[in-house]
Design a protein around this motif. Structure first.
Motif, PDB file in Angstrom:
ATOM      1  N   LYS A   1       0.562  -1.120  -0.224  1.00 31.66           N
ATOM      2  CA  LYS A   1      -0.076  -0.166  -0.056  1.00 31.66           C
ATOM      3  C   LYS A   1       0.653   1.125  -0.081  1.00 31.66           C
ATOM      4  O   LYS A   1       1.774   1.716   1.488  1.00 31.66           O
ATOM      5  CB  LYS A   1      -1.045   0.155   0.967  1.00 31.66           C
ATOM      6  N   LYS A   2       0.066   2.166  -0.935  1.00 31.27           N
ATOM      7  CA  LYS A   2       1.165   3.605  -0.815  1.00 31.27           C
ATOM      8  C   LYS A   2       0.876   4.296  -0.604  1.00 31.27           C
ATOM      9  O   LYS A   2       0.246   4.964  -0.301  1.00 31.27           O
ATOM     10  CB  LYS A   2       1.681   3.840  -2.925  1.00 31.27           C
ATOM     11  N   LEU A   3       1.903   4.928   0.775  1.00 23.44           N
ATOM     12  CA  LEU A   3       1.410   5.961   1.583  1.00 23.44           C
ATOM     13  C   LEU A   3       2.216   6.866   1.115  1.00 23.44           C
ATOM     14  O   LEU A   3       3.273   7.465   1.882  1.00 23.44           O
ATOM     15  CB  LEU A   3       1.153   5.302   3.405  1.00 23.44           C
ATOM     16  N   SER A   4       1.872   8.230   0.543  1.00 21.74           N
ATOM     17  CA  SER A   4       2.890   8.909   0.191  1.00 21.74           C
ATOM     18  C   SER A   4       4.025   8.949  -0.346  1.00 21.74           C
ATOM     19  O   SER A   4       3.880   7.820  -1.513  1.00 21.74           O
ATOM     20  CB  SER A   4       3.158  10.144   1.134  1.00 21.74           C
ATOM     21  N   PHE A   5       4.752   9.178   0.298  1.00 24.32           N
ATOM     22  CA  PHE A   5       6.581   8.106   0.263  1.00 24.32           C
ATOM     23  C   PHE A   5       7.028   7.011   1.282  1.00 24.32           C
ATOM     24  O   PHE A   5       8.274   6.486   0.765  1.00 24.32           O
ATOM     25  CB  PHE A   5       7.537   9.667   0.003  1.00 24.32           C
ATOM     26  N   PHE A   6       5.673   6.545   1.308  1.00 25.56           N
ATOM     27  CA  PHE A   6       6.086   5.665   2.351  1.00 25.56           C
ATOM     28  C   PHE A   6       5.564   4.355   1.665  1.00 25.56           C
ATOM     29  O   PHE A   6       4.419   4.343   1.237  1.00 25.56           O
ATOM     30  CB  PHE A   6       6.318   5.590   3.684  1.00 25.56           C
ATOM     31  N   THR A   7       6.315   2.947   1.227  1.00 27.73           N
ATOM     32  CA  THR A   7       5.617   1.750   0.648  1.00 27.73           C
ATOM     33  C   THR A   7       5.607   0.459   1.987  1.00 27.73           C
ATOM     34  O   THR A   7       6.760   0.273   1.805  1.00 27.73           O
ATOM     35  CB  THR A   7       5.380   1.547  -0.245  1.00 27.73           C
ATOM     36  N   PRO A   8       4.782   0.434   3.151  1.00 29.71           N
ATOM     37  CA  PRO A   8       5.119  -1.017   3.255  1.00 29.71           C
ATOM     38  C   PRO A   8       4.796  -2.049   2.697  1.00 29.71           C
ATOM     39  O   PRO A   8       3.902  -1.750   1.648  1.00 29.71           O
ATOM     40  CB  PRO A   8       3.966  -0.920   4.779  1.00 29.71           C
ATOM     41  N   PHE A   9       4.933  -2.891   2.636  1.00 36.71           N
ATOM     42  CA  PHE A   9       4.829  -4.547   2.278  1.00 36.71           C
ATOM     43  C   PHE A   9       4.332  -5.612   2.624  1.00 36.71           C
ATOM     44  O   PHE A   9       5.800  -6.061   3.360  1.00 36.71           O
ATOM     45  CB  PHE A   9       5.679  -4.745   0.478  1.00 36.71           C
ATOM     46  N   VAL A  10       3.881  -6.749   2.058  1.00 34.43           N
ATOM     47  CA  VAL A  10       3.951  -8.210   3.461  1.00 34.43           C
ATOM     48  C   VAL A  10       4.300  -9.218   1.650  1.00 34.43           C
ATOM     49  O   VAL A  10       3.497  -8.539   0.508  1.00 34.43           O
ATOM     50  CB  VAL A  10       2.463  -8.241   3.936  1.00 34.43           C
ATOM     51  N   SER A  11       5.081 -10.088   2.325  1.00 32.95           N
ATOM     52  CA  SER A  11       4.775 -11.223   0.752  1.00 32.95           C
ATOM     53  C   SER A  11       4.521 -12.592   1.168  1.00 32.95           C
ATOM     54  O   SER A  11       5.639 -12.494   2.163  1.00 32.95           O
ATOM     55  CB  SER A  11       5.493 -10.798  -0.283  1.00 32.95           C
ATOM     56  N   VAL A  12       4.262 -14.008   0.340  1.00 36.47           N
ATOM     57  CA  VAL A  12       4.220 -14.721   0.798  1.00 36.47           C
ATOM     58  C   VAL A  12       5.349 -15.693  -0.326  1.00 36.47           C
ATOM     59  O   VAL A  12       4.243 -15.480  -1.882  1.00 36.47           O
ATOM     60  CB  VAL A  12       3.476 -15.478   1.573  1.00 36.47           C
ATOM     61  N   GLY A  13       5.519 -16.638  -0.178  1.00 41.08           N
ATOM     62  CA  GLY A  13       6.035 -17.713  -1.715  1.00 41.08           C
ATOM     63  C   GLY A  13       7.066 -18.726  -1.305  1.00 41.08           C
ATOM     64  O   GLY A  13       7.161 -19.090  -0.449  1.00 41.08           O
ATOM     65  N   TYR A  14       7.864 -19.481  -2.013  1.00 36.89           N
ATOM     66  CA  TYR A  14       8.702 -20.678  -2.525  1.00 36.89           C
ATOM     67  C   TYR A  14       9.604 -20.307  -2.747  1.00 36.89           C
ATOM     68  O   TYR A  14       9.540 -18.900  -4.186  1.00 36.89           O
ATOM     69  CB  TYR A  14       7.699 -20.986  -2.913  1.00 36.89           C
ATOM     70  N   ASN A  15      10.612 -20.690  -2.389  1.00 40.03           N
ATOM     71  CA  ASN A  15      12.053 -20.543  -2.986  1.00 40.03           C
ATOM     72  C   ASN A  15      12.432 -21.793  -2.114  1.00 40.03           C
ATOM     73  O   ASN A  15      12.249 -22.439  -1.787  1.00 40.03           O
ATOM     74  CB  ASN A  15      12.840 -19.482  -2.455  1.00 40.03           C
ATOM     75  N   ASN A  16      14.198 -21.667  -3.904  1.00 44.08           N
ATOM     76  CA  ASN A  16      14.847 -22.933  -3.642  1.00 44.08           C
ATOM     77  C   ASN A  16      15.987 -23.116  -4.604  1.00 44.08           C
ATOM     78  O   ASN A  16      15.989 -21.951  -5.151  1.00 44.08           O
ATOM     79  CB  ASN A  16      14.298 -23.855  -4.917  1.00 44.08           C
ATOM     80  N   ALA A  17      16.760 -23.056  -3.366  1.00 39.20           N
ATOM     81  CA  ALA A  17      18.269 -23.148  -3.873  1.00 39.20           C
ATOM     82  C   ALA A  17      18.776 -24.761  -4.002  1.00 39.20           C
ATOM     83  O   ALA A  17      18.926 -25.072  -3.171  1.00 39.20           O
ATOM     84  CB  ALA A  17      19.153 -22.205  -2.969  1.00 39.20           C
ATOM     85  N   LYS A  18      19.974 -24.901  -4.650  1.00 37.10           N
ATOM     86  CA  LYS A  18      20.912 -25.556  -5.273  1.00 37.10           C
ATOM     87  C   LYS A  18      22.646 -25.061  -4.849  1.00 37.10           C
ATOM     88  O   LYS A  18      22.987 -24.238  -5.781  1.00 37.10           O
ATOM     89  CB  LYS A  18      20.843 -26.317  -6.350  1.00 37.10           C
ATOM     90  N   SER A  19      23.658 -26.561  -4.530  1.00 37.80           N
ATOM     91  CA  SER A  19      24.633 -25.874  -5.121  1.00 37.80           C
ATOM     92  C   SER A  19      25.438 -27.224  -5.440  1.00 37.80           C
ATOM     93  O   SER A  19      24.875 -27.895  -5.331  1.00 37.80           O
ATOM     94  CB  SER A  19      25.223 -25.638  -3.436  1.00 37.80           C
ATOM     95  N   ASN A  20      27.022 -26.564  -6.313  1.00 43.17           N
ATOM     96  CA  ASN A  20      27.625 -27.647  -6.967  1.00 43.17           C
ATOM     97  C   ASN A  20      28.769 -27.140  -6.235  1.00 43.17           C
ATOM     98  O   ASN A  20      28.998 -25.987  -7.554  1.00 43.17           O
ATOM     99  CB  ASN A  20      27.244 -27.406  -8.521  1.00 43.17           C
ATOM    100  N   LEU A  21      29.314 -27.842  -5.501  1.00 43.67           N
ATOM    101  CA  LEU A  21      31.109 -27.661  -5.475  1.00 43.67           C
ATOM    102  C   LEU A  21      31.354 -28.825  -5.028  1.00 43.67           C
ATOM    103  O   LEU A  21      31.472 -29.433  -4.854  1.00 43.67           O
ATOM    104  CB  LEU A  21      30.938 -27.061  -3.244  1.00 43.67           C
ATOM    105  N   GLY A  22      33.016 -28.319  -5.627  1.00 43.32           N
ATOM    106  CA  GLY A  22      34.453 -30.087  -5.462  1.00 43.32           C
ATOM    107  C   GLY A  22      35.403 -28.895  -5.465  1.00 43.32           C
ATOM    108  O   GLY A  22      35.900 -28.407  -5.748  1.00 43.32           O
ATOM    109  N   ILE A  23      36.001 -29.954  -5.040  1.00 47.74           N
ATOM    110  CA  ILE A  23      37.619 -29.930  -4.421  1.00 47.74           C
ATOM    111  C   ILE A  23      37.828 -30.592  -5.717  1.00 47.74           C
ATOM    112  O   ILE A  23      38.401 -31.964  -5.184  1.00 47.74           O
ATOM    113  CB  ILE A  23      38.096 -30.185  -2.814  1.00 47.74           C
ATOM    114  N   LEU A  24      38.952 -30.143  -6.287  1.00 42.39           N
ATOM    115  CA  LEU A  24      39.142 -30.766  -7.309  1.00 42.39           C
ATOM    116  C   LEU A  24      40.837 -30.666  -7.640  1.00 42.39           C
ATOM    117  O   LEU A  24      41.789 -30.082  -6.668  1.00 42.39           O
ATOM    118  CB  LEU A  24      38.907 -30.089  -8.634  1.00 42.39           C
ATOM    119  N   GLY A  25      41.516 -31.686  -8.175  1.00 39.13           N
ATOM    120  CA  GLY A  25      42.887 -31.977  -8.286  1.00 39.13           C
ATOM    121  C   GLY A  25      43.086 -32.421  -7.486  1.00 39.13           C
ATOM    122  O   GLY A  25      42.310 -33.793  -7.465  1.00 39.13           O
ATOM    123  N   GLU A  26      44.947 -33.135  -7.861  1.00 38.87           N
ATOM    124  CA  GLU A  26      45.340 -34.449  -6.850  1.00 38.87           C
ATOM    125  C   GLU A  26      45.585 -34.189  -5.318  1.00 38.87           C
ATOM    126  O   GLU A  26      46.334 -32.987  -5.620  1.00 38.87           O
ATOM    127  CB  GLU A  26      46.190 -34.888  -7.536  1.00 38.87           C
TER     128      GLU A  26
END
Length: 343
Positions: free
Chosen positions: A254-279
């Motif tokens: 809701k925009k109130l002049s120069f101030f806009t408060p907000f709320v949200s709800v949602g889904y988030n997903n994150a993946k990682s791929n890590l390697g310690i490589l070499g000999e």
């Protein structure tokens, strides 16, 4: 302009990876690798667990601070940072719960710090079939918050929609490795699409937003003397990491002049791929020298679940101030500053 802001943020982006760099420094890499290929991966995965989750949660954050879309051609450019708070339960891990096959705790102390645990000496472990070979696991950083900064440009499109772009060029050097990132987000205001003229009955703004983010990190481990070698040799030891994340959110503001408060709800997903490589040449049972190739490979899903956000945007002429607080698998705070033209 985006490139200039990106370089200013580079230092803070590299700070996000100090814990990985510590793990990949000469001594700490060998601390994991000495456990053998299978156990090294399990120990590294447990040690870096809060880092993976914190980066994933942070890079999915702060795509928006309002449901109202910008008018076509209007834009803002912002610098912001999210801090994902590591809970107490993720600041240590229990060695005995990893089902290690090659090493075990050297004494009664089986709990040891994770990357974002206390800055204290890690637990001592030993080879199961040769207790004369033992070593300490890495200490924590002493930091309980995973930082995840962003540079973001948002531009208004037609039909109450907007696009957001994130980009940081590859920056860094030999000391902390090199980091780059990019992302894209879309937001569509849906207030006018709802039945019964919702925008007149309930004077609020509603929107749906999606975002995708990717971070790349590469670190060449300094050449050092190997076990059983008299001279320094290059065995192409390095660390490579890739992080991917996406989110889908429903936003109310809701925009109130120069101030806009907000709320949200949602889904988030994150993946990682890590390697310690070499000999890596390490001491095995019976004082034998063993060479391990690419000893650690981690591919996993770090974050997958719902989250809720509350925050605000403050418009002061051409300047914008942003803030939000997020609750999900991790809690997180975000603060940012930007410049923009138009609503």
């Amino acid at each position: 302009m985006v490139k200039t802001y990106s370089y200013k943020l580079a230092f803070f982006l590299i700070l996000s990876f100090i814990s990985i760099k510590k793990t990949s420094a000469q001594g700490n890499v060998l601390q994991f690798v000495q456990a053998g290929k299978v156990d090294a991966a399990k120990l590294a995965q447990a040690y870096l667990h809060p880092f993976f989750r914190g980066v994933g949660y942070g890079m999915n954050s702060a795509w928006f601070n309002s449901a109202r879309a910008k008018a076509p051609g209007r834009f803002d450019l912002r610098i912001q940072a999210t801090g994902a708070i590591v809970p107490i339960s993720d600041r240590t891990f229990d060695i005995n719960k990893l089902n290690l096959s090659n090493v075990e705790a050297f004494n009664a102390t089986t709990f040891t710090p994770t990357a974002f645990g206390n800055n204290e000496t890690g637990a001592t472990v030993m080879l199961k079939n040769d207790n004369s070979v033992n070593f300490n696991l890495p200490p924590g950083t002493g930091i309980n918050m995973v930082p995840s900064p962003q540079v973001q440009l948002t531009i208004g499109l037609v039909k109450e929609s907007e696009i957001s772009l994130r980009y940081t060029p590859k920056v860094g050097g030999d000391n902390y490795g090199k980091v780059s990132s990019w992302g894209i987000g879309l937001k569509k205001e849906i207030t006018k699409l709802l039945p019964w003229k919702t925008e007149k009955v309930i004077p609020i703004d509603l929107a749906i937003a999606v975002g995708y983010n990717q971070i790349n990190y590469d670190y060449n481990i300094a050449i050092h003397k190997q076990v059983g070698e008299e001279h320094n040799i290059n065995l192409n030891q390095r660390l490579e990491a890739r992080f991917y994340g996406y989110n889908i959110d429903a936003i109310l503001s809701k925009k109130l002049s120069f101030f806009t408060p907000f709320v949200s709800v949602g889904y988030n997903n994150a993946k990682s791929n890590l390697g310690i490589l070499g000999e890596y040449r390490v001491m095995a049972a019976g004082k034998k020298i063993e060479t391990l190739t690419d000893p650690v490979s981690i591919k996993q899903n770090d974050i997958s679940g719902m989250r809720a956000n509350i925050g605000f945007a403050l418009h002061l002429f051409y300047m914008r101030l942003y803030g939000s607080y997020s609750i999900g698998e991790y809690r997180a705070v975000t603060a940012g500053i930007g410049l923009g033209i138009g609503k």
